[in-house]
Scaffold this active site. Structure first.
Site, PDB file in Angstrom:
ATOM      1  N   GLU A 181      -7.116   4.664   7.585  1.00 23.42           N
ATOM      2  CA  GLU A 181      -6.756   6.199   7.360  1.00 23.42           C
ATOM      3  C   GLU A 181      -7.897   6.724   6.406  1.00 23.42           C
ATOM      4  OE1 GLU A 181      -3.014   5.635   5.298  1.00 23.42           O
ATOM      5  OE2 GLU A 181      -2.335   4.860   7.470  1.00 23.42           O
ATOM      6  N   SER A 236       3.152  -2.167  10.351  1.00 30.03           N
ATOM      7  CA  SER A 236       4.524  -2.186  10.301  1.00 30.03           C
ATOM      8  C   SER A 236       5.205  -3.641  10.097  1.00 30.03           C
ATOM      9  CB  SER A 236       4.900  -1.890  11.911  1.00 30.03           C
ATOM     10  OG  SER A 236       4.539  -0.612  12.249  1.00 30.03           O
ATOM     11  N   ASN A 247       0.808  -1.292  -0.002  1.00 24.17           N
ATOM     12  CA  ASN A 247       0.043   0.077  -0.079  1.00 24.17           C
ATOM     13  C   ASN A 247       0.975   1.342  -0.052  1.00 24.17           C
ATOM     14  OD1 ASN A 247      -1.934   1.973   0.276  1.00 24.17           O
ATOM     15  ND2 ASN A 247      -2.369   1.153   2.600  1.00 24.17           N
ATOM     16  N   TRP A 248       1.200   1.597  -1.203  1.00 24.93           N
ATOM     17  CA  TRP A 248       1.949   2.837  -1.234  1.00 24.93           C
ATOM     18  C   TRP A 248       1.440   4.164  -0.751  1.00 24.93           C
ATOM     19  CZ3 TRP A 248       3.878   2.414  -7.055  1.00 24.93           C
ATOM     20  CH2 TRP A 248       4.626   1.243  -7.283  1.00 24.93           C
ATOM     21  N   LYS A 249       0.077   4.232  -0.357  1.00 26.82           N
ATOM     22  CA  LYS A 249      -0.473   5.501   0.183  1.00 26.82           C
ATOM     23  C   LYS A 249      -0.305   6.728  -0.500  1.00 26.82           C
ATOM     24  CE  LYS A 249      -0.249   3.214   4.782  1.00 26.82           C
ATOM     25  NZ  LYS A 249      -0.117   3.232   5.994  1.00 26.82           N
ATOM     26  N   GLU A 266      -5.754  -5.006  10.405  1.00 25.72           N
ATOM     27  CA  GLU A 266      -4.831  -3.706  10.468  1.00 25.72           C
ATOM     28  C   GLU A 266      -5.013  -3.192  12.003  1.00 25.72           C
ATOM     29  OE1 GLU A 266      -2.512  -2.723   6.554  1.00 25.72           O
ATOM     30  OE2 GLU A 266      -4.324  -1.419   6.985  1.00 25.72           O
ATOM     31  N   GLY A 279       2.433   2.342  10.687  1.00 25.53           N
ATOM     32  CA  GLY A 279       3.273   3.073  10.661  1.00 25.53           C
ATOM     33  C   GLY A 279       4.172   3.710  11.945  1.00 25.53           C
ATOM     34  N   HIS A 322      -9.245   1.402   4.486  1.00 26.61           N
ATOM     35  CA  HIS A 322      -8.238   1.298   5.162  1.00 26.61           C
ATOM     36  C   HIS A 322      -8.525   2.182   6.366  1.00 26.61           C
ATOM     37  CE1 HIS A 322      -4.150   2.615   6.344  1.00 26.61           C
ATOM     38  NE2 HIS A 322      -3.722   1.560   5.881  1.00 26.61           N
ATOM     39  N   GLY A 343       2.480  -1.100   4.277  1.00 29.81           N
ATOM     40  CA  GLY A 343       2.726   0.214   3.724  1.00 29.81           C
ATOM     41  C   GLY A 343       4.176   0.633   3.533  1.00 29.81           C
ATOM     42  N   GLY A 344       4.875   1.256   4.453  1.00 26.43           N
ATOM     43  CA  GLY A 344       6.199   1.621   4.496  1.00 26.43           C
ATOM     44  C   GLY A 344       7.331   0.868   3.895  1.00 26.43           C
TER      45      GLY A 344
HETATM   46  P1  PGA Z   1       2.704   0.127   7.617  1.00 28.36           P
HETATM   47  O1  PGA Z   1       1.210   0.449   6.864  1.00 28.36           O
HETATM   48  O2  PGA Z   1       3.303  -1.035   6.980  1.00 28.36           O
HETATM   49  O3  PGA Z   1       3.487   1.538   7.149  1.00 28.36           O
HETATM   50  O4  PGA Z   1       2.509   0.251   9.121  1.00 28.36           O
HETATM   51  C1  PGA Z   1       0.423  -0.466   6.827  1.00 28.36           C
HETATM   52  C2  PGA Z   1      -1.036  -0.152   6.089  1.00 28.36           C
HETATM   53  O5  PGA Z   1      -1.262   1.158   6.720  1.00 28.36           O
HETATM   54  O6  PGA Z   1      -1.545  -0.660   5.201  1.00 28.36           O
END
Ligand code: PGA
Length: 250
Positions: free
Chosen positions: A97, A213, A10-12, A167, A173, A95, A234-235
């Site tokens: 967010e 994470s 997930n590149w966001k 999640e 994050g 998600h 994500g990251g």
């Molecule tokens: P993260 O994000 O791996 O940076 O914690 C995961 C996500 O939000 O899908």
């Protein structure tokens, strides 16, 4: 049960066009386990170019969101038919967010899931509890209600396409990951709940990914858990090397 193994990135809201295409290219050309489905969650403006870069490869592209409407006067929104028309097959829906910063409710997410599935696309439906819920120890009930509210209306053929990503918000994050035991406990509870809501066949078929994470250093022990079928990352998906290492952690 032999469920699909999935590494979803997930590149966001990251990358520029050139960075996005380069990242997809590096990932495509890297050495990857061939029994793992790879999905890149790409920002809307770059999906088309990334799909072109990935053409003929086994790497898939996901949108990070979609509208609950079909078309029309919804400035700034992106419909499932737009996503489908460029050749993407997956959509990340719900998600945390989106839920937190854009006020997306379970009812809205139920409508988005319907649109996605009607178009024949595969939703990656996200759920997960905030820190205060985890501290209160009521996380299983909290996440169960997210599933009940968003998934109850789906038919068996719809459910057979669904991917769920658990999640925990406190792990996204933050560098703090759920322990394999915490992940496994929740995934098992969710699978049992899917059996209660639907059937044992559906419950044992749906892949449940862990997100929060995930990195090369912890992916192996998370993916080794019986009910953890992969990761939503994500990251660590923003670097080809680390996402490849995660893909190779099953
Ligand atoms: P993260 O994000 O791996 O940076 O914690 C995961 C996500 O939000 O899908």
């Amino acid at each position: 049960m032999n469920r699909l193994k999935i590494a979803a990135g997930n590149w966001k809201m990251n990358t520029t066009l050139n960075e996005a295409v380069q990242l997809a290219k590096d990932y495509k050309n890297g050495s990857r386990a061939n029994n793992v489905i790879s999905i890149l969650g790409v920002p809307f403006p770059f999906m088309h170019a990334v799909l072109a870069e990935l053409e003929g490869s086994d790497v898939h592209v996901a949108a990070q969101n979609c509208s609950e409407h079909d078309k029309g006067a919804f400035t700034g929104e992106t419909s499932v038919s737009m996503i489908k028309s460029i050749g993407a097959n997956y959509i990340i829906i719900g998600h945390s967010e989106r839920r937190e910063y854009f006020g997306e409710s379970d009812a809205l997410l139920a409508a988005k899931l319907t649109k996605c599935l009607e178009a024949g696309l595969t939703p990656i439906f996200c759920c997960g509890e905030p820190l205060q819920v985890r501290k209160a120890g009521t996380q299983v009930d909290y996440v169960k209600s997210q599933l009940k509210n968003a998934l109850s209306h789906l038919s068996t053929p719809d459910l057979e396409k669904l991917i769920i990503a658990y999640e925990p918000i406190w792990a996204i994050g933050t560098g703090e990951t759920a322990t394999p035991q915490q992940a496994q406990d929740m995934h098992k509870a969710l699978r049992e709940y899917l059996e209660e809501l639907f059937s044992i066949e559906i419950a044992s078929h749906i892949p449940i990914l862990y997100g929060g994470s995930v990195k090369p250093a912890n992916a192996k022990e998370l993916f080794a858990c019986e009910d953890v079928d992969g990761g939503l990352v994500g990251g660590a998906s923003l670097k080809a090397d680390s996402f490849l290492a995660i893909n190779n952690s099953f």
